[in-house]
Design an enzyme around this catalytic site. Sequence first.
Site, PDB file in Angstrom:
ATOM      1  N   VAL A  17       0.910  -1.265   0.124  1.00 51.98           N
ATOM      2  CA  VAL A  17      -0.003  -0.105   0.104  1.00 51.98           C
ATOM      3  C   VAL A  17       0.764   1.294   0.030  1.00 51.98           C
ATOM      4  O   VAL A  17       0.503   2.392  -0.761  1.00 51.98           O
ATOM      5  CB  VAL A  17      -1.101   0.018   1.145  1.00 51.98           C
ATOM      6  CG1 VAL A  17      -0.421  -0.038   2.441  1.00 51.98           C
ATOM      7  CG2 VAL A  17      -2.029   1.251   1.194  1.00 51.98           C
ATOM      8  N   ALA A  18       1.943   1.288   0.689  1.00 45.27           N
ATOM      9  CA  ALA A  18       2.852   2.432   0.990  1.00 45.27           C
ATOM     10  C   ALA A  18       3.441   2.795  -0.527  1.00 45.27           C
ATOM     11  O   ALA A  18       3.450   4.054  -1.131  1.00 45.27           O
ATOM     12  CB  ALA A  18       3.797   2.356   1.975  1.00 45.27           C
ATOM     13  N   THR A  46       0.886  -6.462   2.571  1.00 50.13           N
ATOM     14  CA  THR A  46      -0.521  -5.725   2.122  1.00 50.13           C
ATOM     15  C   THR A  46      -1.467  -6.596   1.776  1.00 50.13           C
ATOM     16  O   THR A  46      -2.665  -6.679   2.327  1.00 50.13           O
ATOM     17  CB  THR A  46      -0.347  -4.545   1.374  1.00 50.13           C
ATOM     18  OG1 THR A  46       0.382  -3.567   1.676  1.00 50.13           O
ATOM     19  CG2 THR A  46      -1.779  -4.106   0.944  1.00 50.13           C
ATOM     20  N   GLY A  51      -7.512  -8.096   9.040  1.00 49.76           N
ATOM     21  CA  GLY A  51      -8.469  -7.593   9.796  1.00 49.76           C
ATOM     22  C   GLY A  51      -8.987  -6.172   9.122  1.00 49.76           C
ATOM     23  O   GLY A  51     -10.249  -6.052   9.035  1.00 49.76           O
ATOM     24  N   GLY A  52      -8.168  -5.300   8.836  1.00 51.83           N
ATOM     25  CA  GLY A  52      -8.549  -4.023   8.021  1.00 51.83           C
ATOM     26  C   GLY A  52      -7.754  -2.732   8.530  1.00 51.83           C
ATOM     27  O   GLY A  52      -6.545  -2.836   8.683  1.00 51.83           O
ATOM     28  N   GLU A 119     -10.518  -4.627  17.255  1.00 50.35           N
ATOM     29  CA  GLU A 119      -9.356  -5.623  17.335  1.00 50.35           C
ATOM     30  C   GLU A 119      -8.603  -5.310  18.633  1.00 50.35           C
ATOM     31  O   GLU A 119      -9.129  -4.350  19.244  1.00 50.35           O
ATOM     32  CB  GLU A 119      -8.476  -5.635  16.105  1.00 50.35           C
ATOM     33  CG  GLU A 119      -9.059  -6.081  14.993  1.00 50.35           C
ATOM     34  CD  GLU A 119      -8.189  -6.238  13.724  1.00 50.35           C
ATOM     35  OE1 GLU A 119      -6.917  -6.100  13.694  1.00 50.35           O
ATOM     36  OE2 GLU A 119      -8.418  -5.945  12.460  1.00 50.35           O
ATOM     37  N   HIS A 233       2.141 -12.359  16.137  1.00 51.72           N
ATOM     38  CA  HIS A 233       0.567 -12.400  16.118  1.00 51.72           C
ATOM     39  C   HIS A 233      -0.166 -13.576  16.860  1.00 51.72           C
ATOM     40  O   HIS A 233       0.623 -14.591  16.738  1.00 51.72           O
ATOM     41  CB  HIS A 233      -0.170 -12.605  14.462  1.00 51.72           C
ATOM     42  CG  HIS A 233      -1.565 -12.204  14.674  1.00 51.72           C
ATOM     43  ND1 HIS A 233      -2.677 -13.062  15.163  1.00 51.72           N
ATOM     44  CD2 HIS A 233      -2.222 -11.108  14.174  1.00 51.72           C
ATOM     45  CE1 HIS A 233      -3.629 -12.363  14.826  1.00 51.72           C
ATOM     46  NE2 HIS A 233      -3.597 -11.354  14.325  1.00 51.72           N
ATOM     47  N   ARG A 282      -1.795  -6.717  21.363  1.00 40.34           N
ATOM     48  CA  ARG A 282      -1.377  -7.967  20.783  1.00 40.34           C
ATOM     49  C   ARG A 282      -0.237  -8.601  21.600  1.00 40.34           C
ATOM     50  O   ARG A 282       0.081  -9.987  21.795  1.00 40.34           O
ATOM     51  CB  ARG A 282      -0.872  -7.836  19.314  1.00 40.34           C
ATOM     52  CG  ARG A 282      -1.057  -9.059  18.444  1.00 40.34           C
ATOM     53  CD  ARG A 282      -0.839  -8.517  17.030  1.00 40.34           C
ATOM     54  NE  ARG A 282      -2.185  -8.214  16.560  1.00 40.34           N
ATOM     55  CZ  ARG A 282      -2.287  -7.444  15.246  1.00 40.34           C
ATOM     56  NH1 ARG A 282      -1.280  -7.521  14.426  1.00 40.34           N
ATOM     57  NH2 ARG A 282      -3.624  -7.394  14.849  1.00 40.34           N
ATOM     58  N   HIS A 346       4.774 -11.629  12.909  1.00 42.17           N
ATOM     59  CA  HIS A 346       3.865 -10.938  12.051  1.00 42.17           C
ATOM     60  C   HIS A 346       4.177  -9.450  11.442  1.00 42.17           C
ATOM     61  O   HIS A 346       4.047  -9.286  10.357  1.00 42.17           O
ATOM     62  CB  HIS A 346       2.523 -10.841  12.860  1.00 42.17           C
ATOM     63  CG  HIS A 346       1.404 -10.342  12.229  1.00 42.17           C
ATOM     64  ND1 HIS A 346       0.668 -10.956  11.190  1.00 42.17           N
ATOM     65  CD2 HIS A 346       0.707  -9.194  12.472  1.00 42.17           C
ATOM     66  CE1 HIS A 346      -0.309 -10.025  10.895  1.00 42.17           C
ATOM     67  NE2 HIS A 346      -0.256  -9.154  11.643  1.00 42.17           N
ATOM     68  N   ARG A 381       2.723  -2.636  17.915  1.00 41.73           N
ATOM     69  CA  ARG A 381       1.954  -1.834  16.995  1.00 41.73           C
ATOM     70  C   ARG A 381       0.447  -2.149  17.392  1.00 41.73           C
ATOM     71  O   ARG A 381       0.090  -3.116  17.723  1.00 41.73           O
ATOM     72  CB  ARG A 381       2.320  -2.386  15.304  1.00 41.73           C
ATOM     73  CG  ARG A 381       1.028  -1.768  14.571  1.00 41.73           C
ATOM     74  CD  ARG A 381       1.167  -2.441  13.293  1.00 41.73           C
ATOM     75  NE  ARG A 381       1.188  -3.595  13.247  1.00 41.73           N
ATOM     76  CZ  ARG A 381       0.191  -4.378  12.802  1.00 41.73           C
ATOM     77  NH1 ARG A 381      -0.908  -3.654  12.286  1.00 41.73           N
ATOM     78  NH2 ARG A 381      -0.060  -5.777  12.914  1.00 41.73           N
ATOM     79  N   SER A 386      -1.323  -0.288  10.706  1.00 42.81           N
ATOM     80  CA  SER A 386      -0.209  -0.239   9.711  1.00 42.81           C
ATOM     81  C   SER A 386      -0.715   0.094   8.186  1.00 42.81           C
ATOM     82  O   SER A 386      -0.009   0.665   7.450  1.00 42.81           O
ATOM     83  CB  SER A 386       0.516  -1.854   9.609  1.00 42.81           C
ATOM     84  OG  SER A 386      -0.101  -2.733   9.831  1.00 42.81           O
TER      85      SER A 386
HETATM   86  C1  SIN Z   1      -5.539  -9.330  11.916  1.00 48.05           C
HETATM   87  O1  SIN Z   1      -6.399  -9.389  11.153  1.00 48.05           O
HETATM   88  O2  SIN Z   1      -5.642  -9.970  12.839  1.00 48.05           O
HETATM   89  C2  SIN Z   1      -4.262  -8.653  11.703  1.00 48.05           C
HETATM   90  C3  SIN Z   1      -4.332  -7.136  11.650  1.00 48.05           C
HETATM   91  C4  SIN Z   1      -2.927  -6.398  11.687  1.00 48.05           C
HETATM   92  O3  SIN Z   1      -2.212  -7.120  11.880  1.00 48.05           O
HETATM   93  O4  SIN Z   1      -3.096  -5.198  11.855  1.00 48.05           O
END
Ligand code: SIN
Length: 530
Positions: A17-18, A46, A51-52, A119, A233, A282, A346, A381, A386
Amino acid sequence: MPDWEARSQVVVVGTGVAGLTCAIDVAATGVSVLLLTKGAPDEANTYWAQGGVAVVRNERDAGDSVGAHIYDTLVAGGGLSDAAAVGMILTEGPAAVAGLVARGAHFDAGPDGLLRTREGGHSANRVIHAGGDATGAEIERSLLSADGLPGMLTGHQVLDVVRNAAGRAVGVTVLAEDGTVGLIRADAVVLATGGAGHLYAATTNPDVATGDGLAMALRAGAALADLEFMQFHPTVLFTGGGVRGHRPLVTEAVRGEGAVLIDATGARVMAGVHPLGDLAPRDVVSLAITRRLAGAPGGVRDHVFLDATGIAPDVFARRFPTVSAACADVGIDPNTQPIPVAPAAHYHCGGVVTDLFGRTTVPGLYAIGEVARTGLHGANRLASNSLLEGLVMGERAAAVLPRELETGHDDHDLVLPELPSCSAEGRDDAQALMSAHAGIGRDAAGLATAAAAIRARPTTTASRATVEAANLALASQALLAAAVARTESRGCHVRTDFPAASPDRATSVVVECRDGILSTHVGDLGRVTA
Ligand code: SIN
């Protein structure tokens, strides 16, 4: 000498994305841009993001605020985030997301607008998503088909940043698929190479994530920081001990929809650990799982379970098609069976030190996205921050790059780097050492063991595998050096020999490389420059 030469005003290395956002925006100003990737166009971290995008759109998100998002990010960052970076990136997020939507990205929506989920570490439902759990894939699709996408060379492994005698980045060397080495001259180089999950034996990252950008930046003389903070993760699909490489993610959003972590005896893993329970940040959840497994509940030491049986089957299938498919592949029915999961590497919270326009300490060299360290993430993070960072920083770098291009440097004045190439034979062993000694729970003896054993054995031939081996070795050594230097526990960096955080250590560890020798110091991040 290179086999061939080319020229572009700006080269952007990486197609997440960046990189794509930056490349499209710079090209729109009339500057020539070349995108480079060693893989296929969408082979980037990316693409795999499930998740989003965490973003607060003030006027629409009643009960939430950018201020609350900033607060959650600072809490997750364990006292190491840069408040200015956090404030700027999160405040500019809504406009950047609107720009992405204008470029054709479709986020999941209901009658009242975009759907949002929660999340880990978030105090509100603010994570927007696409295709249920295929957010990154939709972002890649939209950017790769956006108007104005500049030219791209796929299958080209960037070897190194080329500098002139004054130390300015003036291009890159590349290894083409046919084995030839090319020199691409440029007025500026943007590293958007993504993550480094393959420093470890098991990771959610795709095969391209071998720390190339970290290694190139070190060899180019740039300052890197916060490298010790590799985020694991908590819920990566567990398919048996010893399985290596890229592993399927089970998005944290499954917990956002109500799933809970249990051990082999059925006991809740997060009970009493953190006020946010299964949606704690996390680092807290991964550490809790690691600690629980050390006690071998029910005789099981290598995985716990994510119990999603409370989520209605139609909801699960609609919200999590990617997770459903991964579970089906290994014969798990998440509607009736708990999903076996374990932590895996992750996201790399640290990286190349940049300012809020992606400038590094090497003139002419920029870094954006996961490879960069803006100060947003600190020691850990916050989930789904991200993609937002990549989007905002891609735009911000593009806003300054065209006017910072320094043309007319002496084209004969290049210092061509040596070929970074090492035997790939020890790769599995090195990854196993990193997992054993630089994962969740580290100590001085283990870090020293890994540092002594991970060795780059130079070769004269070059292939993608040998270049990656050189980069993995250098990036691993840099991470180990930073982890040795941080004699405390903070965020994703858990030292079993220094289990507490030291109040006076809320300062970054900086890693640099001079004449092939790595050094660390605490504090001064160095002077970034255009
Ligand atoms: C996830 O969907 O759990 C990962 C999202 C993330 O790493 O920001």
